[in-house]
Design an enzyme around this catalytic site. Structure first.
Site, PDB file in Angstrom:
ATOM      1  N   LYS A  22      -7.029   0.027   6.000  1.00  0.00           N
ATOM      2  CA  LYS A  22      -6.713   1.429   6.318  1.00  0.00           C
ATOM      3  C   LYS A  22      -6.069   2.129   5.120  1.00  0.00           C
ATOM      4  O   LYS A  22      -6.437   3.250   4.776  1.00  0.00           O
ATOM      5  CB  LYS A  22      -5.757   1.477   7.514  1.00  0.00           C
ATOM      6  CG  LYS A  22      -5.141   2.822   7.753  1.00  0.00           C
ATOM      7  CD  LYS A  22      -4.186   2.816   8.922  1.00  0.00           C
ATOM      8  CE  LYS A  22      -2.755   2.448   8.606  1.00  0.00           C
ATOM      9  NZ  LYS A  22      -1.978   3.453   7.863  1.00  0.00           N
ATOM     10  N   ASN A  23      -5.110   1.419   4.472  1.00  0.00           N
ATOM     11  CA  ASN A  23      -4.320   2.100   3.449  1.00  0.00           C
ATOM     12  C   ASN A  23      -5.043   2.306   2.122  1.00  0.00           C
ATOM     13  O   ASN A  23      -4.520   2.983   1.242  1.00  0.00           O
ATOM     14  CB  ASN A  23      -2.996   1.369   3.233  1.00  0.00           C
ATOM     15  CG  ASN A  23      -2.039   1.612   4.377  1.00  0.00           C
ATOM     16  OD1 ASN A  23      -2.309   2.443   5.256  1.00  0.00           O
ATOM     17  ND2 ASN A  23      -0.924   0.898   4.394  1.00  0.00           N
ATOM     18  N   CYS A 116       9.899  10.342   9.425  1.00  0.00           N
ATOM     19  CA  CYS A 116       9.149   9.609  10.446  1.00  0.00           C
ATOM     20  C   CYS A 116      10.055   8.520  10.987  1.00  0.00           C
ATOM     21  O   CYS A 116      11.207   8.399  10.572  1.00  0.00           O
ATOM     22  CB  CYS A 116       7.852   9.047   9.880  1.00  0.00           C
ATOM     23  SG  CYS A 116       8.092   7.664   8.794  1.00  0.00           S
ATOM     24  N   ARG A 121      11.666   9.315   4.170  1.00  0.00           N
ATOM     25  CA  ARG A 121      10.417   9.291   3.417  1.00  0.00           C
ATOM     26  C   ARG A 121      10.184  10.496   2.499  1.00  0.00           C
ATOM     27  O   ARG A 121       9.345  11.364   2.762  1.00  0.00           O
ATOM     28  CB  ARG A 121       9.241   9.100   4.373  1.00  0.00           C
ATOM     29  CG  ARG A 121       9.477   7.911   5.252  1.00  0.00           C
ATOM     30  CD  ARG A 121       8.312   7.151   5.706  1.00  0.00           C
ATOM     31  NE  ARG A 121       7.306   6.709   4.818  1.00  0.00           N
ATOM     32  CZ  ARG A 121       6.181   6.143   5.233  1.00  0.00           C
ATOM     33  NH1 ARG A 121       5.976   5.995   6.519  1.00  0.00           N
ATOM     34  NH2 ARG A 121       5.273   5.735   4.396  1.00  0.00           N
ATOM     35  N   ASP A 307       5.423  -3.878   5.417  1.00  0.00           N
ATOM     36  CA  ASP A 307       4.545  -3.683   6.577  1.00  0.00           C
ATOM     37  C   ASP A 307       4.380  -4.946   7.431  1.00  0.00           C
ATOM     38  O   ASP A 307       3.698  -4.907   8.455  1.00  0.00           O
ATOM     39  CB  ASP A 307       3.155  -3.197   6.121  1.00  0.00           C
ATOM     40  CG  ASP A 307       3.154  -1.715   5.805  1.00  0.00           C
ATOM     41  OD1 ASP A 307       4.169  -1.052   6.063  1.00  0.00           O
ATOM     42  OD2 ASP A 307       2.127  -1.224   5.296  1.00  0.00           O
ATOM     43  N   ARG A 399      -3.304   3.695  15.611  1.00  0.00           N
ATOM     44  CA  ARG A 399      -3.389   4.343  14.290  1.00  0.00           C
ATOM     45  C   ARG A 399      -3.892   3.374  13.224  1.00  0.00           C
ATOM     46  O   ARG A 399      -4.498   3.802  12.242  1.00  0.00           O
ATOM     47  CB  ARG A 399      -2.002   4.851  13.854  1.00  0.00           C
ATOM     48  CG  ARG A 399      -1.560   6.117  14.559  1.00  0.00           C
ATOM     49  CD  ARG A 399      -0.303   6.650  13.905  1.00  0.00           C
ATOM     50  NE  ARG A 399      -0.412   6.504  12.459  1.00  0.00           N
ATOM     51  CZ  ARG A 399       0.571   6.177  11.644  1.00  0.00           C
ATOM     52  NH1 ARG A 399       1.780   5.970  12.110  1.00  0.00           N
ATOM     53  NH2 ARG A 399       0.368   6.062  10.350  1.00  0.00           N
TER      54      ARG A 399
HETATM   55  C1  UD1 Z   1       2.552   3.009   1.777  1.00  0.00           C
HETATM   56  C2  UD1 Z   1       1.881   2.508   3.032  1.00  0.00           C
HETATM   57  C3  UD1 Z   1       2.927   1.959   3.999  1.00  0.00           C
HETATM   58  C4  UD1 Z   1       3.805   0.924   3.303  1.00  0.00           C
HETATM   59  C5  UD1 Z   1       4.379   1.469   2.004  1.00  0.00           C
HETATM   60  C6  UD1 Z   1       5.132   0.424   1.195  1.00  0.00           C
HETATM   61  C7  UD1 Z   1      -0.030   3.982   3.219  1.00  0.00           C
HETATM   62  C8  UD1 Z   1      -0.711   5.060   3.966  1.00  0.00           C
HETATM   63  N1  UD1 Z   1       1.185   3.615   3.655  1.00  0.00           N
HETATM   64  O1  UD1 Z   1       3.401   4.095   2.159  1.00  0.00           O
HETATM   65  O2  UD1 Z   1       2.245   1.379   5.100  1.00  0.00           O
HETATM   66  O3  UD1 Z   1       4.865   0.568   4.162  1.00  0.00           O
HETATM   67  O4  UD1 Z   1       3.317   1.967   1.171  1.00  0.00           O
HETATM   68  O5  UD1 Z   1       4.316  -0.656   0.907  1.00  0.00           O
HETATM   69  O6  UD1 Z   1      -0.570   3.422   2.295  1.00  0.00           O
HETATM   70  N2  UD1 Z   1       9.649   6.970  -2.135  1.00  0.00           N
HETATM   71  C9  UD1 Z   1      10.444   7.917  -2.735  1.00  0.00           C
HETATM   72  N3  UD1 Z   1       9.846   9.067  -3.180  1.00  0.00           N
HETATM   73  C10 UD1 Z   1       8.510   9.299  -3.031  1.00  0.00           C
HETATM   74  C11 UD1 Z   1       7.718   8.312  -2.407  1.00  0.00           C
HETATM   75  C12 UD1 Z   1       8.320   7.157  -1.972  1.00  0.00           C
HETATM   76  O7  UD1 Z   1      11.655   7.743  -2.893  1.00  0.00           O
HETATM   77  O8  UD1 Z   1       8.026  10.349  -3.459  1.00  0.00           O
HETATM   78  C13 UD1 Z   1      10.285   5.730  -1.654  1.00  0.00           C
HETATM   79  C14 UD1 Z   1      10.079   5.471  -0.164  1.00  0.00           C
HETATM   80  O9  UD1 Z   1      11.031   6.158   0.620  1.00  0.00           O
HETATM   81  C15 UD1 Z   1      10.198   3.978  -0.077  1.00  0.00           C
HETATM   82  C16 UD1 Z   1       9.579   3.506  -1.405  1.00  0.00           C
HETATM   83  O10 UD1 Z   1       9.605   4.626  -2.273  1.00  0.00           O
HETATM   84  O11 UD1 Z   1      11.561   3.609  -0.059  1.00  0.00           O
HETATM   85  C17 UD1 Z   1       8.172   3.006  -1.289  1.00  0.00           C
HETATM   86  O12 UD1 Z   1       7.388   3.962  -0.571  1.00  0.00           O
HETATM   87  P1  UD1 Z   1       5.840   4.195  -0.872  1.00  0.00           P
HETATM   88  O13 UD1 Z   1       5.316   3.023  -1.621  1.00  0.00           O
HETATM   89  O14 UD1 Z   1       5.653   5.538  -1.468  1.00  0.00           O
HETATM   90  O15 UD1 Z   1       5.236   4.220   0.583  1.00  0.00           O
HETATM   91  P2  UD1 Z   1       3.982   5.062   1.049  1.00  0.00           P
HETATM   92  O16 UD1 Z   1       3.006   5.193  -0.062  1.00  0.00           O
HETATM   93  O17 UD1 Z   1       4.445   6.285   1.756  1.00  0.00           O
END
Ligand code: UD1
Length: 420
Positions: A22-23, A116, A121, A307, A399
């Site tokens: 999915k991701n 969320c 996030r 995850d 989802r």
């Molecule tokens: C993706 C996955 C999610 C998984 C996560 C971590 C998808 C759709 N979702 O989420 O299932 O749990 O990777 O492996 O692929 N952060 C910031 N600023 C940002 C973005 C992220 O501080 O702009 C922080 C987040 O709060 C978190 C960390 O970075 O603490 C990692 O998050 P991130 O890798 O970005 O997660 P997603 O890409 O949202």
């Protein structure tokens, strides 16, 4: 709202096939916006998030149909630049259209996703990446508005306080494949999904080196073309099935899986007593012993995936001793804890970790799903628990897992969906 009813204590036995990731499918579908052409994307999972992304693309004017596990996409003609709140609030990953739209149109307007169930996030790193390419970004009326007629390659240190970001790495990579000159993303996320998106973009003609390491180098090219691409297997689904087998003392071959993508999870399963055997594209999981305790701390890939944290917590709640599970990536990702306690688990949350004192059995209860992986954890607990477990709000599980109840039932689980 549908519910799952589970009669627990049934051993899982047999074979199951893993669906596509999915991701990586989500950003790959968004990345088709980068150029005007036709695409065939194979091995996509038929889960709700994918259909939400389909609606996002359709809202933008893209023609997309999904037949079985294949998406046929035509991005020719005019496309819009706005992803509305109505869709983004249903799925945060809608923000993946930001990078491609900015690259193609020089303009994008995407609703801010908001918080969320697993925490606040932020998306500051996505904005940082795009700004570094020369985009002008502002937040207006709850929307991210991005402008940048001509994006220029740049050196971008993208790692945040909580480590690298999968989403920001992919969004920045997508925005930079057609930028002028060379972009270097430092502190890039190394998850297999980042590599999958990079491989898809390369198939379209992009010049990307280093995906899968912490430094990705992208040499911008003027134009991309359409392609046919096959998505990797979903590692989180593989891991979820593996844990379900272990908790039910089962014996299952998980087919069409990539064991290298979940090595840390399989190592932990071995540590708690499971027998793991590996083939080219399959993982055998067999559990005959008592569950041993262990400690887990989530980390960016190749560390233990956040995850999989909730599902492993269910497993360890039946271990022969005390375990500690820590999640520093998403510190609020413990919504499953009070629900598991309702099933008899002995869990105590302290900030970003949970102390798990193993109990001899869990007992079925009415519980509520709160997010995707927390609901998988409740499902796993229900499979092992004595008596009946009723899980409400299972739209969360829909989802990310395709027809999970049918596939578990084939393995011997007693589970069905109550339509309400
Ligand atoms: C993706 C996955 C999610 C998984 C996560 C971590 C998808 C759709 N979702 O989420 O299932 O749990 O990777 O492996 O692929 N952060 C910031 N600023 C940002 C973005 C992220 O501080 O702009 C922080 C987040 O709060 C978190 C960390 O970075 O603490 C990692 O998050 P991130 O890798 O970005 O997660 P997603 O890409 O949202």
């Amino acid at each position: 709202m549908d519910k799952f009813i589970i009669e627990g204590e049934k051993r899982l036995e047999g074979e199951v096939e893993i669906k596509g990731a999915k991701n990586s499918t989500l950003p790959i579908l968004a990345a088709t916006l980068l150029t005007e052409d036709e695409f065939i994307i194979e091995n996509i999972p038929r889960v709700k998030d994918i259909f939400t992304m389909k609606r996002v693309l359709e809202t933008l004017g893209v023609s997309i149909s999904i037949e079985d596990d294949t998406a046929y996409i035509d991005t020719r003609g005019t496309v819009g630049y706005e992803a509305p709140y109505e869709l983004v609030k249903q799925m945060r990953a809608s923000y993946y259209v930001l990078g491609p739209l900015l690259s193609r149109l020089g303009r994008a307007r995407v609703s801010l996703p908001g918080g969320c169930a697993i925490g606040s996030r932020p998306i500051d790193l996505h904005i940082k990446g795009l700004k570094a390419l020369g985009a002008d970004i502002s937040i207006v009326h709850g929307y991210i508005e991005a402008y940048g007629k001509s994006l220029d390659g740049s050196n971008i240190p993208l790692e945040g306080q909580n480590g690298p970001s999968v989403g920001a790495t992919i969004n920045t990579m997508m925005a930079s494949v057609r930028a002028n000159g060379v972009t270097v993303i430092e502190g890039a996320a190394m998850e297999p999904e980042v590599v999958d998106v990079a491989n898809f973009l390369k198939e379209c003609g992009a010049n990307i080196q280093g995906a899968g390491s912490s430094k990705i180098k992208i040499r911008g090219i003027g134009k991309l073309s359409g392609c046919k691409y096959r998505v990797i297997p979903d590692r989180i689904e593989s891991g979820t099935f593996a844990i379900a087998v272990a908790i039910t003392k089962g014996d299952v071959i998980i087919r069409r899986a990539e064991s290298g993508h979940i090595k840390t999870v399989l190592d932990k399963l071995k540590e708690i007593g499971a027998d793991i055997s590996l083939g080219d594209d399959w993982i055998g999981v067999k559990m005959v012993r008592d569950i041993m305790p262990t400690n887990i701390e989530t980390a960016p890939h190749p560390g233990f995936p956040t995850d999989m944290q909730a599902q492993f917590t269910s497993l360890l709640s039946l271990a022969n001793g005390v375990s500690i599970v820590k999640d520093k990536i998403f510190e609020e990702r413990f919504m499953h804890v009070p629900e598991l306690v309702r099933m008899g688990a002995d869990l105590k949350r302290e900030g970003d970790y949970v102390i798990i004192k193993g109990v001899p059995y869990l007992s079925g209860a009415e519980v509520m799903a709160s997010d995707l992986r927390a609901s998988a954890a409740l499902l796993i607990a229900g499979l092992a628990a004595e008596g009946t477990t009723k899980i409400s709000r299972i739209y969360h599980i829909d989802r990310g897992y395709e027809k999970i109840e049918d596939r578990l039932a084939v393995l011997g689980a007693s589970i069905w969906r109550l339509k309400e």
